[in-house]
Design an enzyme around this catalytic site. Structure first.
Site, mmCIF file in Angstrom:
data_model
loop_
_atom_site.group_PDB
_atom_site.id
_atom_site.type_symbol
_atom_site.label_atom_id
_atom_site.label_comp_id
_atom_site.label_asym_id
_atom_site.label_seq_id
_atom_site.Cartn_x
_atom_site.Cartn_y
_atom_site.Cartn_z
ATOM 1 N N HIS A 91 4.362 8.219 45.395
ATOM 2 C CA HIS A 91 5.074 7.325 46.435
ATOM 3 C C HIS A 91 4.669 5.979 45.689
ATOM 4 O O HIS A 91 3.872 5.311 45.138
ATOM 5 C CB HIS A 91 3.682 7.319 47.139
ATOM 6 N N HIS B 187 3.562 2.140 47.147
ATOM 7 C CA HIS B 187 2.907 1.370 48.324
ATOM 8 C C HIS B 187 3.915 -0.158 48.961
ATOM 9 O O HIS B 187 3.804 -0.549 47.908
ATOM 10 C CB HIS B 187 1.264 1.110 48.710
HETATM 11 P P1 5GP Z 1 -2.630 6.673 45.460
HETATM 12 O O1 5GP Z 1 -4.150 6.782 45.298
HETATM 13 O O2 5GP Z 1 -2.478 8.548 45.897
HETATM 14 O O3 5GP Z 1 -1.602 5.301 44.829
HETATM 15 O O4 5GP Z 1 -2.535 6.673 47.238
HETATM 16 C C1 5GP Z 1 -2.245 8.169 47.926
HETATM 17 C C2 5GP Z 1 -2.586 7.390 49.648
HETATM 18 O O5 5GP Z 1 -1.970 8.664 50.802
HETATM 19 C C3 5GP Z 1 -3.445 6.455 50.755
HETATM 20 O O6 5GP Z 1 -3.532 5.254 50.831
HETATM 21 C C4 5GP Z 1 -4.180 7.361 51.366
HETATM 22 O O7 5GP Z 1 -4.716 6.922 52.403
HETATM 23 C C5 5GP Z 1 -2.691 8.370 51.608
HETATM 24 N N1 5GP Z 1 -3.336 9.397 52.423
HETATM 25 C C6 5GP Z 1 -3.837 10.468 52.026
HETATM 26 N N2 5GP Z 1 -3.998 11.658 52.542
HETATM 27 C C7 5GP Z 1 -2.746 11.001 53.015
HETATM 28 C C8 5GP Z 1 -2.134 12.154 54.887
HETATM 29 O O8 5GP Z 1 -2.159 13.288 54.683
HETATM 30 N N3 5GP Z 1 -1.478 10.721 55.725
HETATM 31 C C9 5GP Z 1 -1.037 9.909 55.204
HETATM 32 N N4 5GP Z 1 -0.144 9.697 56.262
HETATM 33 N N5 5GP Z 1 -1.418 9.198 54.222
HETATM 34 C C10 5GP Z 1 -1.818 9.812 53.244
#
Ligand code: 5GP
Ligand code: ZN
Length: 119
Positions: free
Chosen positions: A105, A107
């Protein structure tokens, strides 16, 4: 890391299927975008491929999907009215990159002045 079309344990695959609710802001045949559950800025949207890809590190040779996700991220930033004030696109890979969800993903962050620090 798995690249199965449907990873049963993956929360973002479940969101893409509609099995878990999310606050969607964009969707097409290849890409979904939804608001982060724990927003770090007034606008914090996650843009992801529909199909399960564990991380951008698996996509070096898939320029089509890389382009689709990035183009959607820019479109989301514009629809969030962030183009003039500015925004940040960020993607994390692996442990040191602080990736916490193993489904690629990007951001989209904006709506406040972000720190110049990246980590
Ligand atoms: P990463 O740390 O992998 O770059 O980002 C993962 C993001 O996913 C985090 O910012 C976290 O808040 C978000 N996230 C985790 N679980 C969920 C969820 O069930 N729904 C949504 N909308 N965001 C999520
Ligand atoms: Zn997934």
């Amino acid at each position: 890391m798995s690249s199965d079309a449907s990873d049963t344990g993956c929360i973002f695959c479940a969101i893409a299927r509609g099995d878990i609710p999310s606050d969607g802001v964009y969707a097409d045949d290849h890409v979904i975008a939804f608001r982060d559950i724990s927003p770090q800025a007034p606008s914090h949207v996650l843009v992801a491929p529909r199909r399960h890809v564990a991380s951008i590190d698996e996509l070096r040779d898939d320029r089509e999907l890389l382009g689709r996700v990035l183009a959607a991220a820019v479109a989301v930033a514009q629809s969030e009215n962030l183009a003039e004030s500015g925004y940040r696109l960020a993607t994390n890979h692996g442990r040191d990159g602080a990736q916490s969800v193993a489904h690629w993903h990007v951001h989209v962050l904006g709506g406040r002045a972000l720190s110049g620090r990246l980590g």
